[in-house]
Design a protein around this motif. Structure first.
Motif, PDB file in Angstrom:
ATOM      1  N   ARG A 152       0.851  -1.195   0.000  1.00 52.68           N
ATOM      2  CA  ARG A 152       0.000   0.000   0.000  1.00 52.68           C
ATOM      3  C   ARG A 152       0.880   1.236   0.000  1.00 52.68           C
ATOM      4  NH1 ARG A 152      -4.457   2.979   1.576  1.00 52.68           N
ATOM      5  NH2 ARG A 152      -4.048   4.670   3.046  1.00 52.68           N
ATOM      6  N   GLY A 153       0.488   2.216  -0.788  1.00 47.63           N
ATOM      7  CA  GLY A 153       1.122   3.518  -0.772  1.00 47.63           C
ATOM      8  C   GLY A 153       0.065   4.582  -0.555  1.00 47.63           C
ATOM      9  N   ALA A 154       0.456   5.734  -0.043  1.00 49.83           N
ATOM     10  CA  ALA A 154      -0.526   6.766   0.245  1.00 49.83           C
ATOM     11  C   ALA A 154       0.099   8.154   0.151  1.00 49.83           C
ATOM     12  CB  ALA A 154      -1.115   6.558   1.646  1.00 49.83           C
ATOM     13  N   ALA A 155      -0.739   9.117  -0.210  1.00 49.53           N
ATOM     14  CA  ALA A 155      -0.341  10.522  -0.228  1.00 49.53           C
ATOM     15  C   ALA A 155      -1.251  11.291   0.715  1.00 49.53           C
ATOM     16  CB  ALA A 155      -0.454  11.089  -1.639  1.00 49.53           C
ATOM     17  N   LEU A 156      -0.706  12.323   1.332  1.00 48.96           N
ATOM     18  CA  LEU A 156      -1.467  13.126   2.276  1.00 48.96           C
ATOM     19  C   LEU A 156      -2.678  13.749   1.592  1.00 48.96           C
ATOM     20  CD1 LEU A 156      -1.504  14.205   5.188  1.00 48.96           C
ATOM     21  CD2 LEU A 156      -0.150  16.143   4.380  1.00 48.96           C
ATOM     22  N   VAL A 157      -3.807  13.670   2.235  1.00 53.91           N
ATOM     23  CA  VAL A 157      -5.059  14.142   1.650  1.00 53.91           C
ATOM     24  C   VAL A 157      -4.929  15.582   1.148  1.00 53.91           C
ATOM     25  CG1 VAL A 157      -5.944  14.851   3.926  1.00 53.91           C
ATOM     26  CG2 VAL A 157      -7.527  14.409   2.053  1.00 53.91           C
ATOM     27  N   VAL A 200      -7.387   2.840 -12.208  1.00 53.73           N
ATOM     28  CA  VAL A 200      -6.919   4.131 -11.700  1.00 53.73           C
ATOM     29  C   VAL A 200      -8.136   5.033 -11.583  1.00 53.73           C
ATOM     30  CG1 VAL A 200      -5.335   6.052 -12.041  1.00 53.73           C
ATOM     31  CG2 VAL A 200      -4.707   3.762 -12.851  1.00 53.73           C
ATOM     32  N   HIS A 201      -8.437   5.466 -10.379  1.00 52.77           N
ATOM     33  CA  HIS A 201      -9.735   6.053 -10.080  1.00 52.77           C
ATOM     34  C   HIS A 201      -9.644   7.545  -9.777  1.00 52.77           C
ATOM     35  CE1 HIS A 201     -13.912   5.956  -8.876  1.00 52.77           C
ATOM     36  NE2 HIS A 201     -13.636   6.476  -7.695  1.00 52.77           N
ATOM     37  N   LYS A 202     -10.727   8.248 -10.089  1.00 49.34           N
ATOM     38  CA  LYS A 202     -10.897   9.631  -9.669  1.00 49.34           C
ATOM     39  C   LYS A 202     -12.315   9.779  -9.127  1.00 49.34           C
ATOM     40  CE  LYS A 202     -10.842  14.434 -11.218  1.00 49.34           C
ATOM     41  NZ  LYS A 202     -10.404  15.380 -12.251  1.00 49.34           N
ATOM     42  N   GLU A 213      -6.040  11.947 -11.076  1.00 49.64           N
ATOM     43  CA  GLU A 213      -6.492  10.727 -10.416  1.00 49.64           C
ATOM     44  C   GLU A 213      -6.257  10.877  -8.926  1.00 49.64           C
ATOM     45  OE1 GLU A 213      -3.763  10.144 -12.718  1.00 49.64           O
ATOM     46  OE2 GLU A 213      -2.096   9.561 -11.426  1.00 49.64           O
ATOM     47  N   ASP A 214      -6.881   9.991  -8.148  1.00 48.35           N
ATOM     48  CA  ASP A 214      -6.655  10.080  -6.711  1.00 48.35           C
ATOM     49  C   ASP A 214      -6.454   8.730  -6.038  1.00 48.35           C
ATOM     50  OD1 ASP A 214      -9.271   9.129  -6.643  1.00 48.35           O
ATOM     51  OD2 ASP A 214     -10.115  11.099  -6.239  1.00 48.35           O
ATOM     52  N   SER A 215      -6.628   7.634  -6.754  1.00 45.49           N
ATOM     53  CA  SER A 215      -6.368   6.325  -6.156  1.00 45.49           C
ATOM     54  C   SER A 215      -6.159   5.297  -7.262  1.00 45.49           C
ATOM     55  CB  SER A 215      -7.528   5.891  -5.251  1.00 45.49           C
ATOM     56  OG  SER A 215      -8.711   5.736  -6.008  1.00 45.49           O
ATOM     57  N   ALA A 216      -5.638   4.154  -6.873  1.00 42.64           N
ATOM     58  CA  ALA A 216      -5.399   3.083  -7.848  1.00 42.64           C
ATOM     59  C   ALA A 216      -5.362   1.732  -7.145  1.00 42.64           C
ATOM     60  CB  ALA A 216      -4.082   3.314  -8.598  1.00 42.64           C
ATOM     61  N   GLY A 233      -4.816   8.596  -2.471  1.00 41.63           N
ATOM     62  CA  GLY A 233      -4.413   9.989  -2.356  1.00 41.63           C
ATOM     63  C   GLY A 233      -5.212  10.766  -1.330  1.00 41.63           C
ATOM     64  N   HIS A 234      -5.912  10.073  -0.441  1.00 45.84           N
ATOM     65  CA  HIS A 234      -6.758  10.743   0.546  1.00 45.84           C
ATOM     66  C   HIS A 234      -6.399  10.312   1.961  1.00 45.84           C
ATOM     67  CE1 HIS A 234      -9.201  12.231  -2.735  1.00 45.84           C
ATOM     68  NE2 HIS A 234      -9.306  11.003  -3.197  1.00 45.84           N
TER      69      HIS A 234
END
Length: 360
Positions: A152-157, A200-202, A213-216, A233-234
């Motif tokens: 899992r990877g993540a970016a700050l909302v 790859v989702h938005k 995009e914001d997630s995958a 990404g949230h």
């Protein structure tokens, strides 16, 4: 000990100041100048005690023998090629360019570089102690043969909407610019997959027209191993705080975290010096804020608080220049990551179809 004198081409990437600080803790290394057409160049050079120059002046300075590239992605390879032509070693901020074609050009330039010239890409998450140790344990067979990997990877909302992650010339958004960190770590540990299936989702609820995009969700297909990668990404936590890799083997499993660096090893019975059951190591239970202030956490010039991986990265770069030691983040791996991400975007266009990852 060969003196390393460093100049910067581009200062707007968030990692520029972190690398300057890390380099200045290494004996015999100086960081003396930076060039950028951005209006904040003088702010940067004044704050970090170096000269503001033109690109030409930096490249023509014979004393400077190493260049760090921290420009917009589309300009990274052009800067790197000019630096190599000037006879200097280079570290290019990840992902190393804006497109697969950029990384292919960088690989070609590396192959033609002169004796002693080093080309490194700025992937430093792979250098976290948790990843390094896990890779050693896997290669030593401590958990038997690897069967399944879940990452899992993540970016700050909120970061997925920033201009930095949505440059028109880049082939993608947050998955490409930030998801690449964890994909690179997987390539470092296990090599590149043969193919991917990806969505790859938005989300219309969470994203506007400023983001791509914001997630995958990705399946990375290997000949005899199952691997999944999810990217979000949230995330409300600090950068990388919820990023994880879990490796399941025939004789045990490994769980690892990035920030704080954590490693949990389970073996079914005493094996290779590891006692049966769980063994856990944690670097810290309190993650230092990645960016020092709330005001600059999404700016192009944040001052990063936790730069532990940058110390390892810069020591590796300097060691490669001085001794010819293997590059800690090679162009070949960065190119593999770029090809994986491109395959993910192609798969999404075909509603998750299996897409081969190019090898040449």
């Amino acid at each position: 000990m060969e003196p390393i004198v460093v100049g910067l081409l581009g200062i707007t990437h968030p990692h520029a100041s972190a690398r300057v600080r890390a380099l200045r803790e290494i004996d015999g290394v100086e960081v003396v100048a930076a060039a950028d057409d951005d209006s904040r160049l003088n702010y940067f050079t004044d704050k970090y005690d170096m000269e503001a120059r033109s690109v030409e002046a930096v490249l023509q300075d014979e004393r400077i023998n190493a260049i760090m590239v921290h420009s917009k992605s589309k300009d990274m390879v052009a800067h790197a090629l000019r630096a190599l032509e000037a006879g200097k070693s280079v570290v290019v901020e990840k992902p190393g360019g804006g497109t697969v074609e950029d990384l292919e050009r960088l690989a070609e330039a590396e192959a033609q570089a002169g004796p002693g010239q080093v080309v490194q890409v700025g992937y430093n998450v792979r250098l976290a102690q948790s990843i390094t140790r896990a890779k050693e344990l896997i290669e030593a067979g401590v958990i038997g043969e690897v069967v399944t990997v879940a990452a899992r990877g993540a970016a700050l909302v909120g970061e997925h909407r920033t201009a930095h992650l949505n440059q028109p010339a880049d082939m993608g958004g947050v998955l490409w610019i930030l998801g690449c960190h964890m994909l690179d770590s997987l390539v470092h540990m296990f090599g590149a997959p043969e193919s991917v299936n990806a969505r790859v989702h938005k989300s219309a609820r969470l994203s506007d027209e400023t983001s791509r995009e914001d997630s995958a969700a990705v399946l990375l297909n290997y000949p005899d191993m199952s691997m999944t990668f999810s990217f979000d990404g949230h995330d409300p936590l600090e950068w990388f705080e919820s990023s994880r890799i879990t490796v399941y083997g025939t004789a045990g499993m490994i769980e690892l975290g990035i920030l704080p660096q954590k490693l949990r090893v389970y073996v079914e019975q005493d094996r290779a010096g590891w006692p049966a059951g769980w063994t856990e190591w944690t670097q810290s239970y309190f993650t230092p804020p990645f960016a020092r202030t709330e005001a600059n956490k999404f700016s192009e010039l944040p001052e990063l608080e936790n730069i532990s991986n940058f110390h390892t990265e810069m020591r590796g770069w300097v060691q490669s220049i001085r001794t010819g030691a293997p590059v800690v983040a090679p162009v070949a791996d960065a190119l593999a990551v770029a090809r994986i991400v491109k395959a993910c975007y192609r798969s999404e266009k075909d509603r998750g179809a299996c897409i081969e990852v190019a090898t040449a």
